[in-house]
Scaffold this active site. Sequence first.
Site, PDB file in Angstrom:
ATOM      1  N   THR A 111       0.820  -1.195   0.046  1.00  0.00           N
ATOM      2  CA  THR A 111      -0.133  -0.018   0.045  1.00  0.00           C
ATOM      3  C   THR A 111       0.952   1.366  -0.038  1.00  0.00           C
ATOM      4  O   THR A 111       1.890   1.283   0.593  1.00  0.00           O
ATOM      5  CB  THR A 111      -1.010  -0.016   1.220  1.00  0.00           C
ATOM      6  OG1 THR A 111      -1.750   1.193   1.230  1.00  0.00           O
ATOM      7  CG2 THR A 111      -0.178   0.021   2.568  1.00  0.00           C
ATOM      8  N   ARG A 112       0.327   2.301  -0.569  1.00  0.00           N
ATOM      9  CA  ARG A 112       0.819   3.746  -0.594  1.00  0.00           C
ATOM     10  C   ARG A 112      -0.069   4.738  -0.071  1.00  0.00           C
ATOM     11  O   ARG A 112       0.210   5.875   0.057  1.00  0.00           O
ATOM     12  CB  ARG A 112       1.485   4.228  -1.963  1.00  0.00           C
ATOM     13  CG  ARG A 112       0.327   4.178  -2.816  1.00  0.00           C
ATOM     14  CD  ARG A 112       0.800   4.651  -4.430  1.00  0.00           C
ATOM     15  NE  ARG A 112      -0.188   4.715  -5.289  1.00  0.00           N
ATOM     16  CZ  ARG A 112      -1.327   5.586  -5.281  1.00  0.00           C
ATOM     17  NH1 ARG A 112      -1.611   6.434  -4.589  1.00  0.00           N
ATOM     18  NH2 ARG A 112      -2.020   5.597  -6.325  1.00  0.00           N
ATOM     19  N   HIS A 137      -7.809   1.585   5.959  1.00  0.00           N
ATOM     20  CA  HIS A 137      -8.984   1.757   6.675  1.00  0.00           C
ATOM     21  C   HIS A 137      -9.779   0.290   6.916  1.00  0.00           C
ATOM     22  O   HIS A 137      -9.152  -0.819   6.899  1.00  0.00           O
ATOM     23  CB  HIS A 137      -9.915   2.731   5.808  1.00  0.00           C
ATOM     24  CG  HIS A 137      -9.137   4.029   5.463  1.00  0.00           C
ATOM     25  ND1 HIS A 137      -8.886   4.943   6.353  1.00  0.00           N
ATOM     26  CD2 HIS A 137      -8.603   4.471   4.349  1.00  0.00           C
ATOM     27  CE1 HIS A 137      -8.328   5.839   5.989  1.00  0.00           C
ATOM     28  NE2 HIS A 137      -8.119   5.774   4.510  1.00  0.00           N
ATOM     29  N   HIS A 144      -9.546  -2.349   4.095  1.00  0.00           N
ATOM     30  CA  HIS A 144      -8.351  -2.899   3.862  1.00  0.00           C
ATOM     31  C   HIS A 144      -7.955  -3.811   5.054  1.00  0.00           C
ATOM     32  O   HIS A 144      -7.671  -5.040   4.878  1.00  0.00           O
ATOM     33  CB  HIS A 144      -7.219  -1.808   3.824  1.00  0.00           C
ATOM     34  CG  HIS A 144      -7.527  -0.734   2.911  1.00  0.00           C
ATOM     35  ND1 HIS A 144      -7.835   0.351   3.398  1.00  0.00           N
ATOM     36  CD2 HIS A 144      -7.351  -0.812   1.661  1.00  0.00           C
ATOM     37  CE1 HIS A 144      -8.070   1.219   2.146  1.00  0.00           C
ATOM     38  NE2 HIS A 144      -7.717   0.508   0.999  1.00  0.00           N
ATOM     39  N   ARG A 158      -6.769  -4.269  -7.842  1.00  0.00           N
ATOM     40  CA  ARG A 158      -7.294  -4.130  -9.000  1.00  0.00           C
ATOM     41  C   ARG A 158      -6.522  -2.729  -9.508  1.00  0.00           C
ATOM     42  O   ARG A 158      -6.379  -1.743  -8.724  1.00  0.00           O
ATOM     43  CB  ARG A 158      -8.818  -3.737  -8.825  1.00  0.00           C
ATOM     44  CG  ARG A 158      -9.594  -3.405  -9.998  1.00  0.00           C
ATOM     45  CD  ARG A 158     -11.075  -2.889  -9.777  1.00  0.00           C
ATOM     46  NE  ARG A 158     -11.636  -2.623 -10.738  1.00  0.00           N
ATOM     47  CZ  ARG A 158     -11.652  -1.300 -11.571  1.00  0.00           C
ATOM     48  NH1 ARG A 158     -11.175  -0.364 -11.079  1.00  0.00           N
ATOM     49  NH2 ARG A 158     -12.394  -1.331 -12.760  1.00  0.00           N
ATOM     50  N   VAL A 189      12.120  38.557  -5.434  1.00  0.00           N
ATOM     51  CA  VAL A 189      12.568  37.152  -5.445  1.00  0.00           C
ATOM     52  C   VAL A 189      14.115  37.111  -6.301  1.00  0.00           C
ATOM     53  O   VAL A 189      15.117  36.507  -5.893  1.00  0.00           O
ATOM     54  CB  VAL A 189      11.732  36.156  -5.852  1.00  0.00           C
ATOM     55  CG1 VAL A 189      12.293  34.950  -6.171  1.00  0.00           C
ATOM     56  CG2 VAL A 189      10.770  36.088  -4.791  1.00  0.00           C
ATOM     57  N   ARG A 202      14.922  31.047 -16.388  1.00  0.00           N
ATOM     58  CA  ARG A 202      13.638  31.415 -15.839  1.00  0.00           C
ATOM     59  C   ARG A 202      12.823  30.287 -15.230  1.00  0.00           C
ATOM     60  O   ARG A 202      12.170  30.701 -14.260  1.00  0.00           O
ATOM     61  CB  ARG A 202      12.818  31.786 -17.288  1.00  0.00           C
ATOM     62  CG  ARG A 202      13.386  33.228 -17.871  1.00  0.00           C
ATOM     63  CD  ARG A 202      12.488  33.750 -18.981  1.00  0.00           C
ATOM     64  NE  ARG A 202      12.812  34.937 -19.483  1.00  0.00           N
ATOM     65  CZ  ARG A 202      12.034  35.604 -20.418  1.00  0.00           C
ATOM     66  NH1 ARG A 202      10.982  35.299 -21.169  1.00  0.00           N
ATOM     67  NH2 ARG A 202      12.592  36.926 -20.659  1.00  0.00           N
ATOM     68  N   ILE A 240       5.983  36.832 -13.862  1.00  0.00           N
ATOM     69  CA  ILE A 240       5.509  36.550 -15.264  1.00  0.00           C
ATOM     70  C   ILE A 240       5.194  35.175 -15.453  1.00  0.00           C
ATOM     71  O   ILE A 240       3.989  34.796 -15.882  1.00  0.00           O
ATOM     72  CB  ILE A 240       6.512  37.137 -16.212  1.00  0.00           C
ATOM     73  CG1 ILE A 240       6.664  38.686 -15.836  1.00  0.00           C
ATOM     74  CG2 ILE A 240       5.982  36.944 -17.784  1.00  0.00           C
ATOM     75  CD1 ILE A 240       7.880  39.216 -16.778  1.00  0.00           C
TER      76      ILE A 240
END
Length: 602
Positions: A202-203, A207, A210, A296, A440, A455, A481
């Site tokens: 599982t990732r 619950h 499962h 599945r 920035v 960019r 931009i």
Amino acid sequence: MPEQWTDGLNPPHGGQLVNRMAPASEQAALQREAATLPGWSLNHRQLCDLELLLNGGFSPLQGFLTQTDYESVLSDMRLANGLLWPMPITLDVSEDFARGLNVGDRIALRDPQGLNLAILTLSDLWRPDRLLEARQVFDSEDPTHPGVAYLLEDSGPVYLGGTLTGIQAPVHHDFQALRQGPAELRRLLAEQGWQKVVAFQTRNPMHRAHQELTRQAARQTGAAILIHPVVGQTRPGDIDHYTRVRCYQHLLQRYQGESVRLSLLPLAMRMGGPAEALWHAIIRKNFGASHFIVGRDHAGPGKNALGEDFYGPYEAQELVKAHADELGIEMVPFRKMVYVAQRGRYLPAEAARSDETVLSLSGTELRQRLKQGEEIPDWFTWPEVAAELRHRHPPRHRQGITLFFTGLSGSGKSTIAEALNARLLEQGQRRTTLLDGDVVRRNLSEGLGFSREDRDRNILRIAWVASQISRHGGIAICAQIAPYADTRQRARAMVEAEGGFVEIHVSTPLATCEQRDRKGLYALARAGKIKGFTGISDPYEPPKDPELTIDTRDVSPDAAVDQIIHYLEQAGYLRPRHLPRDAANEEAETRVPLLDRQLTVR
């Protein structure tokens, strides 16, 4: 064809795991040697691969694939010696690093902090056809597939192959008691007397459905349960592994008197569907499992650019089943579990009667509910698991968000961003950080030019900072931009892994921007004195589907801010201003309706 597995729980090569760690007595000398060698700093995916190469999780591999093995895996899902192996495990590097390397060279492999982990003895160096690799491994060239995207956008153009000598295992500071390598986990399983072990991949959080699924698989096979979640690299947007592991630990307490163990797998997933399922089965065999649950659309990456599934729903199960005898691990198909309201419990979908009310909630739907601040029903998960998820994903008015302004120079985006920041600070609901493009450039991206590469680098730096602000519940306001659509999409993906993302296109036309031209930049660009100026000699790619579009010819900064505030209130990121604070808090915890994706302001 060589035999893939020997008897019992043993992997290939005479029943021995391929452990590439040097003896402790040699490690100090290897560290001294590594300090003198050319070194490659491993990215997250490469770091995960290295760990499983060194500890035997990727047995029978001795190191990163040679070119011959790589080509054999692509064409036949087998190594050159005939052993089944469906996933190319390669070390991709830059042209600059590869320049000057020769077969026989030794290379130090380092973690991002510069710690020497292993030495690679180079046997092969080649430039692969990455598009061919995408087609052969993932059956797709679509960059919406995470595996394809890494190959075509992020991987280095040169592959290095060779054998490894491990100096030190990668360092983990979290959940150390749950991080067993293959040899250690197999020993622990044997000490408990578990002859049969069914592994669950599982990732996502687990619950009630499962839990019932794993219980049924254990009863069906007469096996103990190994919950073996991936905690390396998963799909972008997945719930972080820290939260997931705490959820697994809570769930473990709900197995009453059953044979179950939790162990963590530092795997970098490719989301490769059937081929990945077969790969997962081999890995779980190495870790001591006799049975493996295959779901599945196992390891499926979701929808492609056309809105279709990349793989058939049962392709993964069919492929693993076809090779089960050769692998020596039995495939247990994932049965869809539904909650039957009349019986108050989970059952396989086919066991529910037509007159019964059945309920289910997918992982995608759960993530959407968490994102929207919606209720998680009691029938779906245990209260302690829901509490962990809510702690990581609070109500929307406490979730982090990035407001990403994009538009031509002079469009008004900086003015609106400054006005919005001031309004939010005035209201005092949320903490904000203004990341203006010019500011920035001076403080974060000094030295970068205005080439396409620079960019992009500037925008992605801004996105990374914004993602960290969002991660900690703040509001990041970015005004730049950002002329290229694919770079904005990468910025969105980076931020959405940590919080919300609202793209605001300040769509003021070029002619109006030129008329304003307070800095005189357009005039200089028209005169050819500024090269690569967006809108004149370099393109601006307008967003196709922004959350908000604002044209400042007809909208004042204050009116634009009103529209943005209204959107944030409707989305639940701000409490409605007309409600008392207590009532607003109560409302923010309830269901927030989904919004139309785009709102146009003229």
